[in-house]
Write a protein that holds these residues in place. Structure first.
Motif, PDB file in Angstrom:
ATOM      1  N   LYS A 138       0.855  -1.183   0.000  1.00  0.00           N
ATOM      2  CA  LYS A 138       0.000   0.000   0.000  1.00  0.00           C
ATOM      3  C   LYS A 138       0.888   1.229   0.000  1.00  0.00           C
ATOM      4  O   LYS A 138       1.836   1.324   0.781  1.00  0.00           O
ATOM      5  N   VAL A 139       0.592   2.162  -0.896  1.00  0.00           N
ATOM      6  CA  VAL A 139       1.348   3.407  -0.980  1.00  0.00           C
ATOM      7  C   VAL A 139       0.360   4.547  -0.798  1.00  0.00           C
ATOM      8  O   VAL A 139      -0.672   4.600  -1.445  1.00  0.00           O
ATOM      9  N   SER A 140       0.683   5.470   0.110  1.00  0.00           N
ATOM     10  CA  SER A 140      -0.118   6.676   0.240  1.00  0.00           C
ATOM     11  C   SER A 140       0.817   7.828   0.561  1.00  0.00           C
ATOM     12  O   SER A 140       1.896   7.637   1.105  1.00  0.00           O
ATOM     13  N   GLY A 141       0.401   9.012   0.192  1.00  0.00           N
ATOM     14  CA  GLY A 141       1.241  10.186   0.419  1.00  0.00           C
ATOM     15  C   GLY A 141       1.874  10.644  -0.879  1.00  0.00           C
ATOM     16  O   GLY A 141       1.725  10.031  -1.933  1.00  0.00           O
ATOM     17  N   GLU A 150       3.896  -1.378   3.690  1.00  0.00           N
ATOM     18  CA  GLU A 150       3.133  -0.138   3.688  1.00  0.00           C
ATOM     19  C   GLU A 150       4.086   1.018   3.648  1.00  0.00           C
ATOM     20  O   GLU A 150       5.123   1.000   4.291  1.00  0.00           O
ATOM     21  N   ASP A 189       3.462   4.999   4.144  1.00  0.00           N
ATOM     22  CA  ASP A 189       2.439   6.006   4.440  1.00  0.00           C
ATOM     23  C   ASP A 189       3.134   7.280   4.895  1.00  0.00           C
ATOM     24  O   ASP A 189       3.588   7.383   6.035  1.00  0.00           O
TER      25      ASP A 189
END
Length: 141
Positions: free
Chosen positions: A93-96, A137, A139
């Protein structure tokens, strides 16, 4: 860097053949005569020079960049270059915001083979601001 694998075998084969040819020429010179040894050395030198030229051309035409291998074992991760701002693996999961590459980072990864074993992680370049492996992850707010 010392040769390994097949290259090491060919180094030894070359050394042994060269030694045998030298011993053979000395024996011909001593047992027969110098003229015969000179003629044999001339023919052997010509044949070996042609073989060396062929090996050089094959090595130069087949070598160079773009020929590296990237292999991953079962459930493994292998990346041939740099990894920046990534999450690689099961349930990744990649966010940002995307992370810019670090200042002074080389444009391309070194020209080397990359292999990871079963369940392993391997990269051919730098890893920055990344998560690698199962359940990864990344984040960054």
């Amino acid at each position: 860097m010392a040769p390994t694998g097949a290259a090491q075998v060919w180094v030894w084969v070359t050394a042994v053949v060269t030694g045998l040819v030298t011993v053979g020429l000395v024996l011909v010179m001593v047992l027969v005569d110098l003229n015969t040894a000179g003629q044999i050395a001339t023919v052997a030198g010509t044949v070996l020079s042609a073989a060396a030229l062929l090996v050089s051309v094959v090595a130069l035409s087949g070598g160079g960049g773009g020929r590296r291998t990237v292999r991953a074992g079962r459930d493994g991760i292998a990346v041939g270059g740099h990894v920046t701002g990534s999450a690689l693996g099961k349930d990744a999961k990649v966010s940002g915001a995307a992370t810019p590459p670090p200042a002074g980072a080389p444009a391309s990864a070194p020209d080397a083979d990359v292999r990871s074993g079963r369940g392993g992680v391997a990269t051919g370049g730098d890893v920055t601001d990344s998560a690698l492996g199962a359940g990864s992850e990344r984040d960054i707010p």
